[in-house]
Motif scaffolding. Sequence first.
Motif, PDB file in Angstrom:
ATOM      1  N   LEU A 173     -10.147 -25.653 -43.646  1.00 50.67           N
ATOM      2  CA  LEU A 173      -9.744 -26.722 -44.467  1.00 50.67           C
ATOM      3  C   LEU A 173     -10.389 -26.281 -46.089  1.00 50.67           C
ATOM      4  CD1 LEU A 173     -11.051 -29.540 -42.034  1.00 50.67           C
ATOM      5  CD2 LEU A 173      -8.614 -28.769 -42.504  1.00 50.67           C
ATOM      6  N   ASP A 174      -9.578 -27.035 -46.965  1.00 51.65           N
ATOM      7  CA  ASP A 174     -10.062 -27.203 -48.430  1.00 51.65           C
ATOM      8  C   ASP A 174     -10.187 -28.595 -48.546  1.00 51.65           C
ATOM      9  OD1 ASP A 174      -9.880 -24.565 -48.506  1.00 51.65           O
ATOM     10  OD2 ASP A 174      -7.937 -24.574 -49.750  1.00 51.65           O
ATOM     11  N   VAL A 175     -11.423 -28.963 -49.179  1.00 52.32           N
ATOM     12  CA  VAL A 175     -11.672 -30.283 -49.228  1.00 52.32           C
ATOM     13  C   VAL A 175     -11.904 -30.748 -50.609  1.00 52.32           C
ATOM     14  CG1 VAL A 175     -12.718 -30.929 -46.951  1.00 52.32           C
ATOM     15  CG2 VAL A 175     -14.147 -30.123 -48.898  1.00 52.32           C
ATOM     16  N   ARG A 176     -11.517 -31.949 -51.015  1.00 54.09           N
ATOM     17  CA  ARG A 176     -11.903 -32.372 -52.430  1.00 54.09           C
ATOM     18  C   ARG A 176     -12.912 -33.694 -52.354  1.00 54.09           C
ATOM     19  NH1 ARG A 176      -9.103 -30.091 -56.143  1.00 54.09           N
ATOM     20  NH2 ARG A 176      -7.060 -29.619 -55.312  1.00 54.09           N
ATOM     21  N   PRO A 177     -13.971 -33.555 -53.260  1.00 52.90           N
ATOM     22  CA  PRO A 177     -14.887 -34.808 -53.089  1.00 52.90           C
ATOM     23  C   PRO A 177     -13.980 -36.039 -53.904  1.00 52.90           C
ATOM     24  CG  PRO A 177     -15.496 -33.010 -54.624  1.00 52.90           C
ATOM     25  CD  PRO A 177     -14.180 -32.587 -54.162  1.00 52.90           C
ATOM     26  N   ARG A 178     -14.300 -37.154 -53.077  1.00 53.48           N
ATOM     27  CA  ARG A 178     -13.572 -38.490 -53.448  1.00 53.48           C
ATOM     28  C   ARG A 178     -14.165 -39.007 -54.747  1.00 53.48           C
ATOM     29  NH1 ARG A 178     -10.351 -40.634 -49.266  1.00 53.48           N
ATOM     30  NH2 ARG A 178     -10.790 -39.504 -47.466  1.00 53.48           N
ATOM     31  N   GLU A 179     -15.591 -39.135 -54.482  1.00 55.01           N
ATOM     32  CA  GLU A 179     -16.156 -39.782 -55.875  1.00 55.01           C
ATOM     33  C   GLU A 179     -17.045 -38.789 -56.413  1.00 55.01           C
ATOM     34  OE1 GLU A 179     -18.024 -43.635 -54.414  1.00 55.01           O
ATOM     35  OE2 GLU A 179     -16.047 -43.736 -53.376  1.00 55.01           O
ATOM     36  N   ARG A 180     -17.776 -38.070 -55.936  1.00 59.02           N
ATOM     37  CA  ARG A 180     -18.827 -36.950 -56.618  1.00 59.02           C
ATOM     38  C   ARG A 180     -17.860 -35.821 -57.352  1.00 59.02           C
ATOM     39  NH1 ARG A 180     -22.449 -38.437 -51.992  1.00 59.02           N
ATOM     40  NH2 ARG A 180     -21.056 -37.542 -50.626  1.00 59.02           N
ATOM     41  N   ASP A 181     -18.600 -35.073 -58.143  1.00 61.31           N
ATOM     42  CA  ASP A 181     -18.127 -34.127 -58.872  1.00 61.31           C
ATOM     43  C   ASP A 181     -18.532 -32.840 -57.874  1.00 61.31           C
ATOM     44  OD1 ASP A 181     -20.719 -32.982 -59.170  1.00 61.31           O
ATOM     45  OD2 ASP A 181     -20.813 -33.333 -61.355  1.00 61.31           O
ATOM     46  N   GLN A 182     -17.835 -31.599 -58.338  1.00 59.35           N
ATOM     47  CA  GLN A 182     -17.755 -30.617 -56.907  1.00 59.35           C
ATOM     48  C   GLN A 182     -19.293 -30.171 -56.768  1.00 59.35           C
ATOM     49  OE1 GLN A 182     -16.583 -26.762 -58.601  1.00 59.35           O
ATOM     50  NE2 GLN A 182     -15.503 -26.539 -56.559  1.00 59.35           N
ATOM     51  N   ALA A 183     -20.127 -29.934 -57.794  1.00 57.61           N
ATOM     52  CA  ALA A 183     -21.600 -29.493 -57.687  1.00 57.61           C
ATOM     53  C   ALA A 183     -22.219 -30.644 -56.905  1.00 57.61           C
ATOM     54  CB  ALA A 183     -22.254 -29.350 -59.233  1.00 57.61           C
ATOM     55  N   ASP A 184     -22.156 -31.916 -57.102  1.00 55.21           N
ATOM     56  CA  ASP A 184     -23.042 -32.809 -56.303  1.00 55.21           C
ATOM     57  C   ASP A 184     -22.504 -32.946 -54.899  1.00 55.21           C
ATOM     58  OD1 ASP A 184     -24.393 -33.555 -58.365  1.00 55.21           O
ATOM     59  OD2 ASP A 184     -23.225 -35.378 -59.118  1.00 55.21           O
ATOM     60  N   GLU A 185     -21.201 -32.675 -54.693  1.00 53.48           N
ATOM     61  CA  GLU A 185     -20.649 -32.683 -53.379  1.00 53.48           C
ATOM     62  C   GLU A 185     -21.264 -31.489 -52.587  1.00 53.48           C
ATOM     63  OE1 GLU A 185     -19.242 -34.708 -50.465  1.00 53.48           O
ATOM     64  OE2 GLU A 185     -18.568 -35.370 -52.307  1.00 53.48           O
ATOM     65  N   VAL A 186     -21.208 -30.458 -53.220  1.00 50.07           N
ATOM     66  CA  VAL A 186     -21.493 -29.083 -52.684  1.00 50.07           C
ATOM     67  C   VAL A 186     -23.140 -29.425 -52.105  1.00 50.07           C
ATOM     68  CG1 VAL A 186     -22.408 -26.616 -52.841  1.00 50.07           C
ATOM     69  CG2 VAL A 186     -20.164 -27.581 -53.618  1.00 50.07           C
ATOM     70  N   ALA A 187     -23.946 -30.061 -53.198  1.00 48.08           N
ATOM     71  CA  ALA A 187     -25.461 -30.191 -52.763  1.00 48.08           C
ATOM     72  C   ALA A 187     -25.520 -31.409 -51.773  1.00 48.08           C
ATOM     73  CB  ALA A 187     -25.903 -30.738 -53.943  1.00 48.08           C
ATOM     74  N   TRP A 188     -24.683 -32.159 -51.733  1.00 52.17           N
ATOM     75  CA  TRP A 188     -24.796 -33.096 -50.673  1.00 52.17           C
ATOM     76  C   TRP A 188     -24.568 -32.732 -49.485  1.00 52.17           C
ATOM     77  CZ3 TRP A 188     -21.494 -35.301 -46.916  1.00 52.17           C
ATOM     78  CH2 TRP A 188     -22.004 -36.403 -46.061  1.00 52.17           C
ATOM     79  N   LEU A 189     -23.407 -31.913 -49.210  1.00 50.24           N
ATOM     80  CA  LEU A 189     -22.882 -31.128 -47.983  1.00 50.24           C
ATOM     81  C   LEU A 189     -24.155 -30.410 -47.408  1.00 50.24           C
ATOM     82  CD1 LEU A 189     -19.331 -30.485 -48.814  1.00 50.24           C
ATOM     83  CD2 LEU A 189     -20.165 -31.934 -46.850  1.00 50.24           C
ATOM     84  N   LEU A 190     -24.476 -29.448 -48.442  1.00 47.76           N
ATOM     85  CA  LEU A 190     -25.880 -28.514 -48.265  1.00 47.76           C
ATOM     86  C   LEU A 190     -27.067 -29.456 -47.574  1.00 47.76           C
ATOM     87  CD1 LEU A 190     -25.696 -25.932 -51.124  1.00 47.76           C
ATOM     88  CD2 LEU A 190     -24.869 -25.495 -48.951  1.00 47.76           C
ATOM     89  N   GLY A 191     -27.322 -30.400 -48.052  1.00 47.83           N
ATOM     90  CA  GLY A 191     -28.310 -31.348 -47.627  1.00 47.83           C
ATOM     91  C   GLY A 191     -27.768 -31.970 -46.262  1.00 47.83           C
ATOM     92  N   HIS A 192     -26.475 -32.282 -45.999  1.00 51.12           N
ATOM     93  CA  HIS A 192     -26.076 -32.716 -44.562  1.00 51.12           C
ATOM     94  C   HIS A 192     -26.051 -31.561 -43.746  1.00 51.12           C
ATOM     95  CE1 HIS A 192     -23.994 -35.608 -42.154  1.00 51.12           C
ATOM     96  NE2 HIS A 192     -22.970 -34.866 -42.002  1.00 51.12           N
ATOM     97  N   GLY A 193     -26.546 -30.241 -43.840  1.00 57.70           N
ATOM     98  CA  GLY A 193     -26.387 -29.410 -42.916  1.00 57.70           C
ATOM     99  C   GLY A 193     -25.527 -28.129 -42.869  1.00 57.70           C
ATOM    100  N   ALA A 194     -24.463 -28.341 -44.035  1.00 58.20           N
ATOM    101  CA  ALA A 194     -23.960 -26.975 -44.319  1.00 58.20           C
ATOM    102  C   ALA A 194     -24.651 -25.901 -44.761  1.00 58.20           C
ATOM    103  CB  ALA A 194     -22.718 -27.426 -45.405  1.00 58.20           C
ATOM    104  N   THR A 195     -24.085 -24.742 -44.669  1.00 60.22           N
ATOM    105  CA  THR A 195     -24.583 -23.341 -45.370  1.00 60.22           C
ATOM    106  C   THR A 195     -23.795 -22.813 -46.229  1.00 60.22           C
ATOM    107  OG1 THR A 195     -24.009 -22.059 -43.358  1.00 60.22           O
ATOM    108  CG2 THR A 195     -26.138 -22.997 -43.255  1.00 60.22           C
TER     109      THR A 195
END
Length: 132
Positions: free
Chosen positions: A71-93
């Motif tokens: 899947l390729d996903v696009r942030p709904r409200e955050r920018d890309q950098a903030d979304e990546v940081a959030w996903l990493l904090g959510h358990g992504a690597t």
Amino acid sequence: MSVFVSHTTIDCHDAYALSEWWRVALDYITDPDDPNEPGHEECPIQDPETGHTLLFIEVEDDPLPAKRIHLDVRPRERDQADEVAWLLGHGATEVADRRGKYGPGTGWVTLADPEGNQFCVLSSRAELAARR
């Protein structure tokens, strides 16, 4: 806040040929303003009713990797950098950072979910609009 699926990506050796095969099989369409052509490394096709998009991308791996669809996903409200940081904090690597691959403000970050399934985080629609 969350992301949405922008499109499903399929790694392949011949993006044009495979996209054409699936376009006919699924009765999908191409963008009339940017049609797929032989030699294109990225070839999207789209369901004319739902807008679902399959993106065929050429990779040099031979044989092709075991995990060829992601899947390729696009942030709904955050920018890309903030979304990546959030996903990493959510358990992504993080697997690979390809931001800037095609110039400033372009590219994606490849992440993996907790079981190792890869997905790419694209720029938000707002970021895309700001580049135009």
